[in-house]
Write a protein that holds these residues in place. Structure first.
Motif, PDB file in Angstrom:
ATOM      1  N   SER A 275       5.663  47.778  48.932  1.00 22.55           N
ATOM      2  CA  SER A 275       6.320  48.365  47.446  1.00 22.55           C
ATOM      3  C   SER A 275       5.830  49.804  47.593  1.00 22.55           C
ATOM      4  O   SER A 275       6.890  50.642  46.876  1.00 22.55           O
ATOM      5  CB  SER A 275       5.532  47.804  46.494  1.00 22.55           C
ATOM      6  OG  SER A 275       5.875  46.099  46.432  1.00 22.55           O
ATOM      7  N   MET A 278       8.205  51.662  49.636  1.00 26.10           N
ATOM      8  CA  MET A 278       9.832  51.636  49.319  1.00 26.10           C
ATOM      9  C   MET A 278       9.816  52.596  48.039  1.00 26.10           C
ATOM     10  O   MET A 278      10.988  53.162  48.029  1.00 26.10           O
ATOM     11  CB  MET A 278      10.203  50.228  49.133  1.00 26.10           C
ATOM     12  CG  MET A 278      10.232  49.485  50.038  1.00 26.10           C
ATOM     13  SD  MET A 278      10.747  47.803  49.630  1.00 26.10           S
ATOM     14  CE  MET A 278       9.608  47.223  48.697  1.00 26.10           C
ATOM     15  N   ASN A 279       8.958  52.464  47.139  1.00 22.58           N
ATOM     16  CA  ASN A 279       8.789  53.438  45.997  1.00 22.58           C
ATOM     17  C   ASN A 279       9.026  54.859  46.521  1.00 22.58           C
ATOM     18  O   ASN A 279      10.034  55.522  45.548  1.00 22.58           O
ATOM     19  CB  ASN A 279       7.780  53.093  45.054  1.00 22.58           C
ATOM     20  CG  ASN A 279       7.910  53.331  43.725  1.00 22.58           C
ATOM     21  OD1 ASN A 279       9.055  53.177  43.171  1.00 22.58           O
ATOM     22  ND2 ASN A 279       6.972  53.545  42.913  1.00 22.58           N
ATOM     23  N   LEU A 343      18.255  47.684  46.573  1.00 24.19           N
ATOM     24  CA  LEU A 343      18.141  48.465  47.482  1.00 24.19           C
ATOM     25  C   LEU A 343      19.636  48.666  48.425  1.00 24.19           C
ATOM     26  O   LEU A 343      20.316  49.450  48.853  1.00 24.19           O
ATOM     27  CB  LEU A 343      17.214  48.254  48.541  1.00 24.19           C
ATOM     28  CG  LEU A 343      15.593  48.713  47.989  1.00 24.19           C
ATOM     29  CD1 LEU A 343      14.682  48.073  49.178  1.00 24.19           C
ATOM     30  CD2 LEU A 343      15.500  49.925  47.896  1.00 24.19           C
ATOM     31  N   ASN A 383      10.498  46.348  41.516  1.00 26.41           N
ATOM     32  CA  ASN A 383       9.227  46.734  42.247  1.00 26.41           C
ATOM     33  C   ASN A 383       8.033  46.662  41.371  1.00 26.41           C
ATOM     34  O   ASN A 383       6.908  46.466  41.671  1.00 26.41           O
ATOM     35  CB  ASN A 383       9.721  47.994  42.846  1.00 26.41           C
ATOM     36  CG  ASN A 383       8.595  48.435  44.209  1.00 26.41           C
ATOM     37  OD1 ASN A 383       8.441  47.244  45.141  1.00 26.41           O
ATOM     38  ND2 ASN A 383       8.134  49.349  44.147  1.00 26.41           N
ATOM     39  N   ALA A 457      14.131  51.761  53.543  1.00 26.34           N
ATOM     40  CA  ALA A 457      13.376  50.960  52.412  1.00 26.34           C
ATOM     41  C   ALA A 457      14.038  49.284  52.478  1.00 26.34           C
ATOM     42  O   ALA A 457      13.223  48.425  52.214  1.00 26.34           O
ATOM     43  CB  ALA A 457      13.753  51.461  51.174  1.00 26.34           C
ATOM     44  N   ILE A 460      12.365  47.122  55.059  1.00 29.18           N
ATOM     45  CA  ILE A 460      10.800  47.026  54.660  1.00 29.18           C
ATOM     46  C   ILE A 460      11.000  45.746  53.664  1.00 29.18           C
ATOM     47  O   ILE A 460      10.183  44.851  53.864  1.00 29.18           O
ATOM     48  CB  ILE A 460      10.231  48.303  54.141  1.00 29.18           C
ATOM     49  CG1 ILE A 460      10.159  49.460  55.194  1.00 29.18           C
ATOM     50  CG2 ILE A 460       9.020  47.825  53.449  1.00 29.18           C
ATOM     51  CD1 ILE A 460       9.460  50.555  54.709  1.00 29.18           C
ATOM     52  N   ALA A 461      11.751  46.026  52.741  1.00 27.61           N
ATOM     53  CA  ALA A 461      11.956  44.788  51.702  1.00 27.61           C
ATOM     54  C   ALA A 461      12.484  43.354  52.348  1.00 27.61           C
ATOM     55  O   ALA A 461      11.596  42.401  52.159  1.00 27.61           O
ATOM     56  CB  ALA A 461      13.009  45.091  50.659  1.00 27.61           C
TER      57      ALA A 461
END
Length: 477
Positions: A275, A278-279, A343, A383, A457, A460-461
């Motif tokens: 998280s 990604m943020n 995303l 998120n 990102a 990754i999610a």
């Protein structure tokens, strides 16, 4: 707009006033980021300095937030979220006045850093206080509301800044935040729940070594990506290596001290780390739109300050309207699903920013932004909800601070690195002198890179969802 329900064990407090107070705190910190951006071209002329120097009006604010955000969250956990928030609002208001009367660029940057310290408190503790006053099943809606207020601040900043620039001048863009800060202080003192104060015990303490080490580490990273007028030299490399070394030492210290600033278990939490990464990536892209956008619109398309401000406010305005619906969707469908959805939409939006403006001008820019910013709102709400849902009260300030820290690391990267990419792709160290065609090319290159970051990102999610499911299956067996 309806406020989320407050826990019934909050006697004598109005839910609406409590949420309004936290919303205004969010608005102020967001306004502090967005309102000076439209003034950057004006400040280059007012102080007769290059673009890279004026960037510090933005970077100084974000640097102060980044260095102190986790520490002020911890102070809130120890001394009380309400008490520390009141101090932060007071500091933000005073610093806004100092920005408005600053006679030189260096003094303006210093005042902005002080303002950023106050904003760090606002950013860290509003999320923590929402989690304390809102039932778990309504957390997504509450986070969506704060996301809407953040977007309103982002939208209001450029448009209000453009109007003030055409009227009283650039100093008014800082002075306008003084009465808002005073109102926020009065509301906070009257309405915030006093039972959020922590119970004094021997379980709390200040991690002085960790606080100092983290601050130095974050400062080294921020300076490594901002010094050098867009050129990455030996100094930048040295600072980056120092930041990497500092990060490693910080993790070691946290494992040994009695009262760690960040509990060691947080470094092993795959979901939390995903998280945060990604943020940071998403924030890098969103700040790039605020830094690059004014120069593209004013220099490449030839728009005046007021029109630039109104154009830049379109996307955040859409994001503000979508915040509460996004929260309700998160409550209904779950945060992991909405993170991926947001995303995906952001990937399409950044790709559109890299292509549509070259063919359709301002219409293409607005269309791309209208795709990008609702996706950002979906991601941000989901998120934040995913991170804060299961955090215990004694760590809410710190974890909220870490969430904001990751975002502001992205903001600093967006303001500096993406700004440098824009200048490099435009073929000049001073974009105010670049030809319109060069700026258009710089826009395309910058947001092609931005699309790549959002795609990372998204990967990754997706991987986090797979890992979480596999872990759940293993436990079931």
């Amino acid at each position: 707009m309806t406020s989320p329900n407050i826990h019934p064990d909050t006697p004598g407090l109005s839910a609406r006033w409590t949420i309004a107070t936290l919303a205004l705190s969010t608005l102020l910190s967001s306004l502090g980021v967005s309102i000076p951006n439209v003034a950057l071209p004006t400040l280059t002329r007012a102080f007769d300095v290059p673009f890279q120097d004026v960037q510090w009006v933005i970077i100084g604010y974000l640097l102060a937030i980044t260095v102190m955000i986790v520490s002020v969250g911890r102070l809130g956990d120890i001394f009380g979220h309400r008490r520390i928030l009141l101090a932060g609002i007071s500091l933000f208001t005073l610093a806004s006045a100092l920005c408005g009367i600053a006679p030189t660029l260096s003094m303006l940057v210093a005042a902005r850093a002080l303002q950023g310290l106050g904003a760090a408190v606002l950013m860290a503790l509003t999320v923590a206080l929402v989690r304390e006053t809102v039932p778990a099943e309504r957390t997504g809606s509450a986070m969506g509301m704060l996301g809407s207020m953040s977007a309103i601040g982002t939208a209001l900043g450029p448009s209000l800044g453009g109007i003030l620039l055409d009227g009283p001048g650039w100093r008014a863009i800082f002075l306008i935040m003084v009465p808002l800060g005073l109102l926020n202080f009065l509301l906070a003192r009257r309405s915030l729940p006093t039972q959020a104060e922590p119970v004094k015990s021997g379980k709390h303490g200040i991690d002085v070594p960790g606080t100092i080490l983290l601050g130095l580490t974050l400062a080294a990273y921020a300076l490594s990506v901002t010094l050098g007028d867009g050129q990455f030299g030996r100094l930048n490399l040295g600072l980056l290596l120092a930041a990497a070394l500092g990060a490693g030492l910080f993790i070691l210290v946290q494992a040994k001290v009695r009262f760690p600033l960040i509990r060691p278990a947080a470094f092993r939490d795959i979901s939390l780390n995903a998280s945060l990464i990604m943020n940071a990536l998403v924030a890098t892209v969103m700040l790039a739109t605020l830094v690059v956008g004014p120069f593209y619109l004013s220099r490449a398309l030839g728009l005046d300050a007021a029109v630039v401000g109104l154009t830049m406010s379109v996307g955040p305005a859409i994001s503000a309207l979508s915040g509460i619906p996004a929260g309700r969707i998160v409550d209904r469908l779950g945060a992991p699903t909405i993170v991926i959805l947001g995303l995906t939409q952001m990937t399409l939006g950044t790709a559109a920013l890299a292509s549509l403006p070259a063919f359709f001008g301002i219409a293409g820019y607005i269309a791309a932004i209208a795709i990008l910013t609702p996706g950002y709102q979906l991601f941000l709400t989901a998120n934040n909800t995913a991170v804060m849902m299961d955090v215990e009260q004694s760590q809410r300030g710190v974890i909220s601070g870490m969430l904001t820290l990751s975002r502001n690391l992205g903001f600093i990267t967006g303001a500096s690195v993406m700004g440098a990419v824009f200048a490099f792709a435009s073929g000049t160290n001073n974009v105010t002198d670049a030809a319109p065609e060069a700026l258009s090319h710089g826009m395309q290159v910058t947001f092609a890179m931005a699309a790549t970051l959002i795609l990372i990102a998204l990967i990754i999610a997706a991987l986090r969802v797979v890992i979480t499911r596999e872990a759940g299956t293993s436990k079931a067996q």
